[in-house]
Enzyme design. Structure first.
Site, short mmCIF file in Angstrom:
data_model
loop_
_atom_site.label_atom_id
_atom_site.label_comp_id
_atom_site.label_asym_id
_atom_site.label_seq_id
_atom_site.Cartn_x
_atom_site.Cartn_y
_atom_site.Cartn_z
N VAL A 79 35.30 33.18 52.05
CA VAL A 79 35.83 32.19 52.99
C VAL A 79 35.13 30.86 52.70
O VAL A 79 33.95 30.70 52.99
CB VAL A 79 35.60 32.62 54.45
CG1 VAL A 79 36.16 31.55 55.40
CG2 VAL A 79 36.26 33.97 54.73
N GLY A 124 30.25 28.44 54.17
CA GLY A 124 31.12 29.49 53.64
C GLY A 124 30.49 30.85 53.85
O GLY A 124 29.34 30.96 54.28
N LYS A 125 31.25 31.89 53.56
CA LYS A 125 30.73 33.26 53.67
C LYS A 125 31.64 34.18 52.86
O LYS A 125 32.83 33.88 52.67
CB LYS A 125 30.70 33.71 55.13
CG LYS A 125 29.68 34.80 55.41
CD LYS A 125 28.25 34.26 55.40
CE LYS A 125 27.24 35.35 55.68
NZ LYS A 125 25.86 34.83 55.73
N GLY A 126 31.11 35.30 52.42
CA GLY A 126 31.92 36.23 51.65
C GLY A 126 31.33 37.61 51.65
O GLY A 126 30.35 37.89 52.33
#
Length: 449
Positions: A79, A124-126
Site C-alpha cells: 500500500v 506506506g505498508k505491505g
C-alpha cells in the site's frame, strides 16, 4: 462532491470502508482528534478525505516451493499511501492475519508517524499472509525471493523503501535484499533494517523499543516524576519488547512481564540483564516460546493463554504493549487502573482498543499513542536512508543520540500542540494534529495530485 462537514466525512468513511474494521478504527480515532481543526478551518476536511485514499495499492500472488516440492501460493501487498513528504516508507508484515484492512490501517498510521519524525518520508505498508513460523530457512528464502521478484518493480531508494515488521526480521530482510540486488544489479538503500555489514545502521534493531522508552521517559518528566523505580508490564517478546526491556533496565525501571501468543511469564523480582539475555536466546536463536523460560528460572510464573493485563497481580505503574493491535481491551484498562496504572507507552501499532483509550483519558492515565511512542523504528530507518545516500555509517552512539533527540522532538510536538488546542497532556490529540497538519499543508501546496 467532496465532504464539507465532519458528518459528511464520517458518512464517506462508512460507505467506502465500512467493512475494514481495523482501518475504520484508526481513521475514526484520528477524526475525533481533528474535530477541533475541522471546526476552525473546514478547508482541511476535503484534504483529509483525499488523504484517506492510498495513492496506489499493489496486490500480487507469491508462488513458492516448500521442502516437499509442493507449490504454495500466498498473497502479497504493498500500500503506497502518501508521498507528500517523501518516498513511501513503512514495513513489511508476514503473518496469516494480513489483509488489506490491516495494511491500510498501518499505512494510514505510518503517514502521521513519519510526519512526526520531521524526516522526509511518506507513508506506506505491505506484506503477505505467509507465516514464517514453522518454516525452514530454505522455505523462507524461497518465499522472500518470490515476493521480491514482483515487489522490485514498485520500490526503490527514491520511490518506496520498505522495512521489517512482524514476521520480517534480519533473516527475511537479508533474503529480500539479496534478491533485489540480484534482479536489479544495484547496491542501493531500497530496504532498511539491513545488517550493518552491508548498508545497515547501528541501533536499528533496538530503535523501536529504545524510542518507546525515551517517549515514556519524557512523559514521566512532563508529569514531575522519573522512570527509575517504575514497575512496567511489557507484552510481546520480540524485537520491540526485548530492547524496550534492555533500555528500561538501563534507566532503572523494573520489567515484570513478557508474553507471546501462547501465554505470559511474570517475574515479581524483575528481569535483569542475565534473564533478558536468556529470553533473547530463546526467542532469537532457539525460536522457542516464553513458557520455556521457566525451565531455567522455575520461580517465574507462567499463565497459559493469558495476556499480562489479565494475569498480573500486584502494584504497577506503566504498561508498554509491544505485541499486536487491539491487545488491551477496555476491561483490561479498567483492571490495570485498579493496579495503579499511570503511564502507557505503546510499542506495537494500535495495541489499545478505542474503549481502552477512553478509560485512559477518563482515569487520568498519561497515554503515549503508537504513532508517537513507537516512531523510533522508522526514525532510525530514516537515518539509515540518510547514511545510505551518502555512503557513510555513523557509530552506535551517534545514532542513539540522534534517536533520543528525535523522540524528544516528537514528544515536544505532541505536548505543545495539545496545549495549543486546549487539551494539555492529551498526547494522542497532539500527535494526530501535529502529524496531520504537516501532511495536509504539503498536499495543498503540491496541488491536486
Amino acid at each position: 462532491m467532496p465532504a464539507q462537514t465532519i458528518e459528511e466525512l464520517i458518512a464517506v468513511i462508512k460507505q467506502r470502508d465500512g467493512h475494514m474494521t481495523e482501518f475504520r478504527q484508526a481513521v475514526e480515532e484520528v477524526v475525533d482528534s481533528l474535530k477541533v481543526i475541522f471546526e476552525r478551518e473546514p478547508k482541511y476536511i476535503p484534504i483529509f478525505e483525499r488523504m484517506l485514499e492510498p495513492e496506489r495499492v499493489i496486490i500480487f500472488r507469491v508462488p513458492w516451493m516448500d521442502d516437499a516440492g509442493r507449490i504454495n501460493v500466498n498473497r502479497g501487498f504493498r500500500v503506497q499511501y502518501n508521498s507528500a513528504l517523501g518516498p513511501y516508507k513503512g514495513g513489511l508484515r508476514f503473518h496469516p492475519s494480513v489483509n488489506l484492512s490491516i495494511l491500510k490501517f498501518l499505512g494510514f498510521e505510518q503517514i502521521l508517524k513519519n510526519s512526526l519524525t520531521t524526516l522526509p518520508m511518506g507513508g506506506g505498508k505491505g506484506g503477505s499472509d505467509f507465516d514464517p513460523k514453522g518454516k525452514s530457512d530454505n522455505e523462507v528464502m524461497r518465499f522472500c525471493q518470490s515476493f521480491m521478484t514482483e515487489l522490485q518493480r514498485h520500490v526503490g531508494a527514491d520511490t518506496d523503501v520498505p522495512a521489517g515488521d512482524i514476521g520480517v526480521g534480519a533473516r527475511e530482510i537479508g533474503y529480500l535484499y539479496g534478491q533485489y540486488k540480484r534482479l536489479r544489479n544495484e547496491f542501493t538503500g531500497v530496504l532498511t533494517g539491513k545488517n550493518v555489514k552491508w548498508g545497515g545502521s547501528f541501533i536499528r534493531p533496538e530503535a523501536t523499543g529504545y524510542g518507546a522508552v525515551y517517549f515514556l521517559e519524557e512523559m514521566c518528566k512532563d508529569n514531575n516524576t522519573v522512570i527509575r523505580g517504575k514497575n512496567v508490564l511489557l507484552s510481546g517478546s520480540g524485537n520491540v519488547a526485548q530492547f524496550a526491556c534492555e533500555k528500561l533496565i538501563q534507566l532503572g525501571a523494573k520489567v515484570l512481564t513478557f508474553s507471546d501468543s501462547n501465554g505470559t511469564i511474570v517475574d515479581k523480582d524483575g528481569f535483569n540483564e542475565e534473564k533478558l539475555a536468556h529470553l533473547m536466546y530463546l526467542k532469537n536463536e532457539k525460536r522457542g516460546r516464553v513458557s520455556e523460560f521457566k525451565d531455567k528460572y522455575p520461580s517465574v510464573a507462567y499463565y497459559e493463554g493469558k495476556k499480562p493485563w489479565e494475569c498480573f497481580e500486584g502494584q504497577m505503574d506503566c504498561i508498554m504493549p509491544c505485541a499486536t493491535q487491539n491487545e488491551v481491551s477496555g476491561d483490561d484498562a479498567t483492571r490495570l487502573v485498579g493496579l495503579g496504572l499511570k503511564f502507557v507507552a505503546e510499542g506495537a501499532n494500535m495495541p489499545s482498543t478505542a474503549e481502552a483509550v477512553h478509560v485512559y483519558h477518563a482515569k487520568g492515565v498519561m497515554y503515549g499513542p503508537a504513532k508517537a511512542s513507537n516512531a523510533g523504528g522508522v526514525s532510525v530507518s530514516g537515518l539509515e536512508m540518510s547514511q545510505n545516500s551518502v555512503r557513510l555509517q555513523w557509530t552506535a552512539e551517534e545514532v542513539d543520540q540522534k534517536l533520543r533527540g528525535i523522540m524528544r522532538g516528537i514528544f515536544v510536538a505532541c505536548r505543545d500542540t495539545a496545549k495549543k488546542y486546549g487539551h494539555p497532556k492529551n498526547y494522542q490529540m497532539g500527535a494526530n494534529i501535529a502529524g496531520f497538519l504537516k501532511v495536509a499543508d504539503s498536499m495543498i501546496e503540491q496541488g491536486c495530485v
